[in-house]
Design a protein around this motif. Structure first.
Motif, PDB file in Angstrom:
ATOM      1  N   GLY A  41       0.803  -1.216   0.000  1.00  0.00           N
ATOM      2  CA  GLY A  41       0.000   0.000   0.000  1.00  0.00           C
ATOM      3  C   GLY A  41       0.835   1.265   0.000  1.00  0.00           C
ATOM      4  N   ALA A  42       2.082   1.154  -0.405  1.00  0.00           N
ATOM      5  CA  ALA A  42       2.981   2.307  -0.445  1.00  0.00           C
ATOM      6  C   ALA A  42       3.931   2.142  -1.622  1.00  0.00           C
ATOM      7  CB  ALA A  42       3.781   2.390   0.862  1.00  0.00           C
ATOM      8  N   GLU A  43       4.690   3.185  -1.891  1.00  0.00           N
ATOM      9  CA  GLU A  43       5.682   3.109  -2.958  1.00  0.00           C
ATOM     10  C   GLU A  43       6.879   2.279  -2.503  1.00  0.00           C
ATOM     11  OE1 GLU A  43       6.649   7.177  -3.860  1.00  0.00           O
ATOM     12  OE2 GLU A  43       4.985   7.326  -5.287  1.00  0.00           O
ATOM     13  N   LEU A  44       7.450   1.548  -3.445  1.00  0.00           N
ATOM     14  CA  LEU A  44       8.648   0.752  -3.180  1.00  0.00           C
ATOM     15  C   LEU A  44       9.687   1.061  -4.254  1.00  0.00           C
ATOM     16  CD1 LEU A  44       7.020  -2.742  -2.488  1.00  0.00           C
ATOM     17  CD2 LEU A  44       7.932  -1.151  -0.784  1.00  0.00           C
ATOM     18  N   THR A  45      10.950   0.959  -3.895  1.00  0.00           N
ATOM     19  CA  THR A  45      12.010   1.098  -4.892  1.00  0.00           C
ATOM     20  C   THR A  45      12.098  -0.196  -5.688  1.00  0.00           C
ATOM     21  OG1 THR A  45      13.739   0.233  -3.448  1.00  0.00           O
ATOM     22  CG2 THR A  45      13.360   2.622  -3.390  1.00  0.00           C
ATOM     23  N   CYS A  46      12.674  -0.106  -6.864  1.00  0.00           N
ATOM     24  CA  CYS A  46      12.836  -1.310  -7.703  1.00  0.00           C
ATOM     25  C   CYS A  46      13.644  -2.378  -6.974  1.00  0.00           C
ATOM     26  CB  CYS A  46      13.524  -0.942  -9.017  1.00  0.00           C
ATOM     27  SG  CYS A  46      12.540   0.148 -10.068  1.00  0.00           S
ATOM     28  N   SER A  47      14.636  -1.949  -6.201  1.00  0.00           N
ATOM     29  CA  SER A  47      15.518  -2.908  -5.524  1.00  0.00           C
ATOM     30  C   SER A  47      14.828  -3.636  -4.373  1.00  0.00           C
ATOM     31  CB  SER A  47      16.781  -2.200  -5.022  1.00  0.00           C
ATOM     32  OG  SER A  47      16.439  -1.225  -4.059  1.00  0.00           O
TER      33      SER A  47
ATOM     34  N   VAL B 103      14.328 -12.716 -12.109  1.00  0.00           N
ATOM     35  CA  VAL B 103      14.754 -12.353 -13.457  1.00  0.00           C
ATOM     36  C   VAL B 103      15.946 -11.402 -13.370  1.00  0.00           C
ATOM     37  CG1 VAL B 103      12.479 -12.695 -14.526  1.00  0.00           C
ATOM     38  CG2 VAL B 103      13.068 -10.464 -13.560  1.00  0.00           C
ATOM     39  N   THR B 104      16.606 -11.186 -14.494  1.00  0.00           N
ATOM     40  CA  THR B 104      17.765 -10.293 -14.529  1.00  0.00           C
ATOM     41  C   THR B 104      17.317  -8.846 -14.334  1.00  0.00           C
ATOM     42  OG1 THR B 104      17.614  -9.925 -16.908  1.00  0.00           O
ATOM     43  CG2 THR B 104      18.957 -11.819 -16.159  1.00  0.00           C
ATOM     44  N   LYS B 105      18.288  -7.983 -14.054  1.00  0.00           N
ATOM     45  CA  LYS B 105      17.991  -6.568 -13.846  1.00  0.00           C
ATOM     46  C   LYS B 105      17.378  -5.945 -15.098  1.00  0.00           C
ATOM     47  CE  LYS B 105      19.916  -2.245 -12.249  1.00  0.00           C
ATOM     48  NZ  LYS B 105      21.086  -1.536 -11.764  1.00  0.00           N
ATOM     49  N   SER B 106      17.894  -6.310 -16.274  1.00  0.00           N
ATOM     50  CA  SER B 106      17.347  -5.729 -17.502  1.00  0.00           C
ATOM     51  C   SER B 106      15.914  -6.205 -17.747  1.00  0.00           C
ATOM     52  CB  SER B 106      18.233  -6.051 -18.708  1.00  0.00           C
ATOM     53  OG  SER B 106      18.283  -7.437 -18.941  1.00  0.00           O
ATOM     54  N   THR B 107      15.625  -7.441 -17.419  1.00  0.00           N
ATOM     55  CA  THR B 107      14.261  -7.951 -17.565  1.00  0.00           C
ATOM     56  C   THR B 107      13.334  -7.298 -16.546  1.00  0.00           C
ATOM     57  OG1 THR B 107      15.097 -10.036 -18.429  1.00  0.00           O
ATOM     58  CG2 THR B 107      12.836 -10.044 -17.624  1.00  0.00           C
ATOM     59  N   THR B 108      13.845  -7.072 -15.350  1.00  0.00           N
ATOM     60  CA  THR B 108      13.072  -6.359 -14.327  1.00  0.00           C
ATOM     61  C   THR B 108      12.708  -4.967 -14.828  1.00  0.00           C
ATOM     62  OG1 THR B 108      14.092  -7.588 -12.514  1.00  0.00           O
ATOM     63  CG2 THR B 108      13.141  -5.455 -11.961  1.00  0.00           C
ATOM     64  N   THR B 109      13.675  -4.274 -15.411  1.00  0.00           N
ATOM     65  CA  THR B 109      13.438  -2.937 -15.958  1.00  0.00           C
ATOM     66  C   THR B 109      12.341  -2.984 -17.021  1.00  0.00           C
ATOM     67  OG1 THR B 109      15.709  -2.291 -15.509  1.00  0.00           O
ATOM     68  CG2 THR B 109      14.533  -1.004 -17.172  1.00  0.00           C
ATOM     69  N   HIS B 110      12.378  -3.990 -17.870  1.00  0.00           N
ATOM     70  CA  HIS B 110      11.348  -4.157 -18.902  1.00  0.00           C
ATOM     71  C   HIS B 110       9.967  -4.318 -18.266  1.00  0.00           C
ATOM     72  CE1 HIS B 110       9.018  -5.755 -22.229  1.00  0.00           C
ATOM     73  NE2 HIS B 110       8.745  -6.799 -21.480  1.00  0.00           N
ATOM     74  N   HIS B 111       9.855  -5.160 -17.247  1.00  0.00           N
ATOM     75  CA  HIS B 111       8.561  -5.403 -16.609  1.00  0.00           C
ATOM     76  C   HIS B 111       8.010  -4.121 -15.969  1.00  0.00           C
ATOM     77  CE1 HIS B 111       8.199  -9.599 -17.433  1.00  0.00           C
ATOM     78  NE2 HIS B 111       9.334  -9.913 -16.810  1.00  0.00           N
ATOM     79  N   PHE B 112       8.870  -3.360 -15.305  1.00  0.00           N
ATOM     80  CA  PHE B 112       8.419  -2.097 -14.714  1.00  0.00           C
ATOM     81  C   PHE B 112       7.973  -1.123 -15.806  1.00  0.00           C
ATOM     82  CE2 PHE B 112      10.677  -3.454 -10.832  1.00  0.00           C
ATOM     83  CZ  PHE B 112       9.696  -3.159  -9.898  1.00  0.00           C
ATOM     84  N   ARG B 113       8.676  -1.092 -16.932  1.00  0.00           N
ATOM     85  CA  ARG B 113       8.308  -0.198 -18.028  1.00  0.00           C
ATOM     86  C   ARG B 113       6.932  -0.573 -18.590  1.00  0.00           C
ATOM     87  NH1 ARG B 113      11.234  -1.596 -22.340  1.00  0.00           N
ATOM     88  NH2 ARG B 113       9.422  -2.050 -23.584  1.00  0.00           N
TER      89      ARG B 113
END
Length: 119
Positions: A46-52, A58-68
């Motif tokens: 119920g709050a904002e979280l950082t990506c980390s 999954v890899t960091k680049s795949t994580t970035t894709h999912h967030f995008r």
């Protein structure tokens, strides 16, 4: 007298306006297990979280894709706070546009997780 609007910074991330959020985009974003996991975690906290703060398989680049994908579909809002990219669920926008959809998807995902023993 007019007030100057600050120029967008290179760190501003594009988000669809509320009226631009499309059902098919939201459903596509929620159809991936990793993205659904992100949304479930954001809803639970119920709050904002950082990506980390997300422990994703999954890899960091795949994580970035999912967030995008989540951001561009209007499911989450991402903003920089210092060097951290904060992620927040656009619950009020989604609830207003598609009443009950998010709650239904989250409940179904929870039931599925229990059935599969992953919840």
């Amino acid at each position: 007298m007019t007030t100057a609007v600050p120029a967008p910074s290179s760190r501003d991330l594009p988000h669809p306006a509320r009226e631009e959020i499309r059902l098919e985009g939201v459903l596509h974003a929620l159809s991936d297990p990793v993205r659904l996991r992100i949304v479930r975690e954001l809803a639970a906290v119920g709050a904002e979280l950082t990506c980390s703060q997300f422990d994703l398989p999954v890899t960091k680049s795949t994580t970035t894709h999912h967030f995008r994908v989540l951001r561009e579909s209007g499911v989450i809002r991402q903003v920089y706070e210092g060097t951290a990219k904060m992620n927040g669920l656009r619950r009020s926008d989604l609830d207003d546009l598609f009443p009950g959809l998010l709650d239904c998807v989250l409940a179904a995902a929870a039931r599925q997780s229990l059935r599969q023993g992953t919840g």
